[in-house]
Design a protein around this motif. Sequence first.
Motif, short mmCIF file in Angstrom:
data_model
loop_
_atom_site.label_atom_id
_atom_site.label_comp_id
_atom_site.label_asym_id
_atom_site.label_seq_id
_atom_site.Cartn_x
_atom_site.Cartn_y
_atom_site.Cartn_z
N MET A 52 8.41 -6.89 5.94
CA MET A 52 9.04 -6.10 4.88
C MET A 52 8.82 -4.62 5.15
N VAL A 53 9.91 -3.88 5.32
CA VAL A 53 9.83 -2.45 5.62
C VAL A 53 10.70 -1.69 4.63
N ARG A 54 10.15 -0.62 4.05
CA ARG A 54 10.91 0.21 3.12
C ARG A 54 11.91 1.07 3.89
N PRO A 55 12.89 1.67 3.19
CA PRO A 55 13.90 2.50 3.86
C PRO A 55 13.33 3.66 4.67
N ASP A 56 12.12 4.13 4.30
CA ASP A 56 11.51 5.23 5.05
C ASP A 56 10.58 4.73 6.15
N GLY A 57 10.61 3.42 6.43
CA GLY A 57 9.78 2.87 7.49
C GLY A 57 8.38 2.51 7.07
N ASP A 58 8.04 2.69 5.80
CA ASP A 58 6.69 2.42 5.31
C ASP A 58 6.50 0.93 5.04
N VAL A 59 5.26 0.47 5.17
CA VAL A 59 4.91 -0.92 4.87
C VAL A 59 3.57 -0.93 4.14
N ASP A 60 3.24 -2.07 3.55
CA ASP A 60 1.94 -2.24 2.92
C ASP A 60 0.98 -2.89 3.91
N TYR A 78 -7.34 11.22 5.60
CA TYR A 78 -7.12 9.82 5.26
C TYR A 78 -5.65 9.56 4.96
N GLY A 79 -5.01 10.49 4.27
CA GLY A 79 -3.59 10.34 3.96
C GLY A 79 -2.75 10.26 5.22
N ARG A 80 -3.07 11.10 6.20
CA ARG A 80 -2.34 11.07 7.47
C ARG A 80 -2.59 9.76 8.21
N LYS A 81 -3.84 9.32 8.20
CA LYS A 81 -4.17 8.05 8.86
C LYS A 81 -3.42 6.90 8.20
N ARG A 82 -3.37 6.90 6.87
CA ARG A 82 -2.65 5.86 6.15
C ARG A 82 -1.17 5.89 6.49
N TYR A 83 -0.59 7.11 6.53
CA TYR A 83 0.83 7.21 6.87
C TYR A 83 1.10 6.64 8.26
N ILE A 87 3.08 0.12 12.13
CA ILE A 87 3.36 -1.30 11.95
C ILE A 87 4.83 -1.54 11.59
N GLY A 88 5.42 -0.61 10.84
CA GLY A 88 6.80 -0.81 10.41
C GLY A 88 7.86 -0.29 11.37
N TRP A 89 7.44 0.44 12.42
CA TRP A 89 8.41 1.15 13.25
C TRP A 89 9.40 0.25 13.97
N ASP A 90 8.92 -0.82 14.59
CA ASP A 90 9.82 -1.67 15.37
C ASP A 90 10.96 -2.21 14.53
N ARG A 91 10.62 -2.68 13.35
CA ARG A 91 11.66 -3.23 12.47
C ARG A 91 12.57 -2.12 11.93
#
Length: 224
Positions: A110-118, A11-16, A22-26
Amino acid sequence: MTYQEFLTSAYGRKRYWARSYIGWDRFSYCQPNATHISLRNLELDHYKIDVIITQNVDRLHTKAGSINVVELHGTLYEVICLSCHKKYCRFKIQEQMKKLNPNIREFATMVRPDGDVDISEDQIKQFLAPQCEECGGILKPDVVYFGDNVPRERVMKVTQAVTNSDSLLVLGSSLSVYSSYRIVLQAAEEKKNIAIVNIGPTRADHCAHLRISAKCGEILPKIC
């Protein structure tokens, strides 16, 4: 996310991967700032920098044109299979995920510095994570997670770079992570000149011969 969680939690990998997708393009569209450009100029135009060692995983130093860059904690632009160790370009994995998840939106404001989003739990649950095309193994961004170790060959490369230098310039880091702090400790032990530019205190202030509390983007363009 820790390295152990990535290894053991499907699940953690799927969430990552859902958030990263979703955040990659930005994230990948981000461009170098004044600090990156200034360091490029110091390296290639003024010959003042031999090696850039960065903790960041965004590859912006390379985008700015810097040549000799060591990505201490790896980069999100590369993905590695944990079974067969094949490496992939992150853009290729993005295309794989797009085919696997045609109904998941591929954009975030909104994208965090590591490419993560909510994103929502529903999106995570329906998301299909990528797999290695060669062996079906687990794919992981080629970065150093908490609980993981910097590859030994990279550590040796950094160690040699510090030994070959006559000085060390630390920019925009509190040096709270030991993998970066030990670089300063090595430089201090080898009697190198050490300068630190950072807003607020750092873990290695006691090692610095010059300490400037300021934004890097305001200081560096003035000297190059």
